[in-house]
Design an enzyme around this catalytic site. Structure first.
Site: not given
Ligand code: AQP
Length: 337
Positions: A117, A199, A202
């Site tokens: 990040k 991965k 969002k």
């Molecule tokens: N691609 C993924 N596959 C499986 N699990 C996923 N998680 C996120 N992306 C995937 C799981 O979703 C939960 C919540 O995630 P988060 O919102 O705390 O943050 P993150 O892991 O950083 O998810 P994002 O979607 O990638 O958000 P941004 O883009 O804001 O950083 C966690 O349990 C995560 O493992």
């Protein structure tokens, strides 16, 4: 709510609209764990975490309501679990400060998500982004969570929470339960549809890279048809076919079929049949969730009430824990109300 012996805790950031990755990697698991009736369940919307990258205030508020509605629509039941918004419980940042004094700079520097990040948001490498895992450790340890259901990408942060708990317990024995990551067999890491080496996220700037829980059936079909694959048309799991492999994993997680069963089902059929089949399975999985979320979002007052109930239950647990920890580290406990 009857007290079980073990606690499950997790969170999700309202940093955008939730994706199929978030759903399969974590939310679906939260609902399954809740319905298994084996754990006390606490799940939060991690809005404090989300401001470690720039958020537009109005969008953040809106996304928080949307996410809350989606969690209810997915099956989290406020009678069976404590569902709350992280910023509604000030005990989390209180414990986070103490835990930050038990976390080493070197440990935080090694966190993959921080490195990733800070590259993606190089104009805003703030202290919160760096100490994000300490707040996450506080979220977990303050409830004495035994398991933390997350996707694979969060394993490293849960490992750090364990190390912090062990270090704190060595100095002040018996303070925290040492938690374990609880990662699903299928769906633990859903990859981007446009770049299967990354991965599904969002906050991806390319909206063809992810499927949103709220996407319309047409959008879901279009995105799967455009998903990056390869020139060979065999539907098999293989290291040199990361795009198709990702789609097979998605289909397997959604239908419950094993990877071998999926390969057998599409043997000799090619991507022209496979991609729409994956889309159809995902559309049917998400349809009820989308419809229920839209219905819930029409009644914000109801969502506010459910949020308030969750916050009160969460605070009742954690205020006592914070006092216990304050006393252990040597603070004078205030008599002020
Ligand atoms: N691609 C993924 N596959 C499986 N699990 C996923 N998680 C996120 N992306 C995937 C799981 O979703 C939960 C919540 O995630 P988060 O919102 O705390 O943050 P993150 O892991 O950083 O998810 P994002 O979607 O990638 O958000 P941004 O883009 O804001 O950083 C966690 O349990 C995560 O493992």
């Amino acid at each position: 709510m009857e007290k079980k012996t073990k606690v499950s805790l997790s969170g999700i950031q309202p940093s955008g609209k939730i994706t199929l990755g978030n759903y399969l990697g974590s939310i679906k698991n939260w609902v399954d764990i809740q319905d298994s009736d084996a754990f006390d369940n606490r799940y939060c919307i991690a809005d404090l975490h989300s401001i470690t990258v720039w958020q537009d205030p109005e969008s953040l508020r809106d996304q928080t309501y949307q996410l809350f509605a989606q969690l209810l629509a997915a099956g989290l039941d406020p009678e069976k679990c404590i569902l709350f918004v992280q910023s509604h419980n000030p005990s989390h940042p209180k414990l986070s400060w103490i835990l930050s004094c038990f976390t080493m700079f070197g440990e935080l520097s090694r966190m993959t998500q921080f490195k990733d990040k800070s590259q993606r948001h190089s104009d805003n490498v703030n202290a919160g982004l760096f100490t994000y895992p300490v707040l996450m450790a506080a979220d977990i340890l303050i409830y004495d969570a035994d398991i933390v259901p997350v996707g694979e990408d969060q394993r490293q942060h849960v490992e750090l929470a364990r190390d912090i708990a062990i270090r704190f317990n060595n100095r002040f024995p018996g303070s925290f339960v040492v938690p374990e990551a609880y990662i699903p067999k299928e769906g633990a890491k859903i990859m981007s549809l446009q770049d299967p080496s990354r991965k599904m996220s969002k906050s991806d700037s390319n909206d063809n890279a992810y499927i949103l829980v709220m996407d319309s059936p047409d959008d879901i079909l279009r995105k799967f048809k455009r998903a990056v694959t390869d020139s060979d048309s065999r539907v098999i799991v293989s290291e040199d076919k990361p795009g198709v492999t990702n789609l097979i994993h998605i289909y397997s997680a959604v239908t419950g079929k094993s990877l071998a069963e999926v390969e057998a089902e599409f043997e000799g059929k090619g991507y022209g049949v496979f991609k729409p089949a994956v889309a159809e399975a995902v559309i049917e999985l998400l349809r009820p969730l989308r419809e229920k979320s839209l219905e819930l979002l029409r009644d914000k007052a109801y969502l506010d009430d459910v949020m308030a109930i969750g916050a009160e239950k969460a605070r009742a647990i954690t205020e006592a824990k914070v006092r216990e920890i304050y006393e252990k580290v040597g603070f004078v406990l205030s008599k002020a109300k």
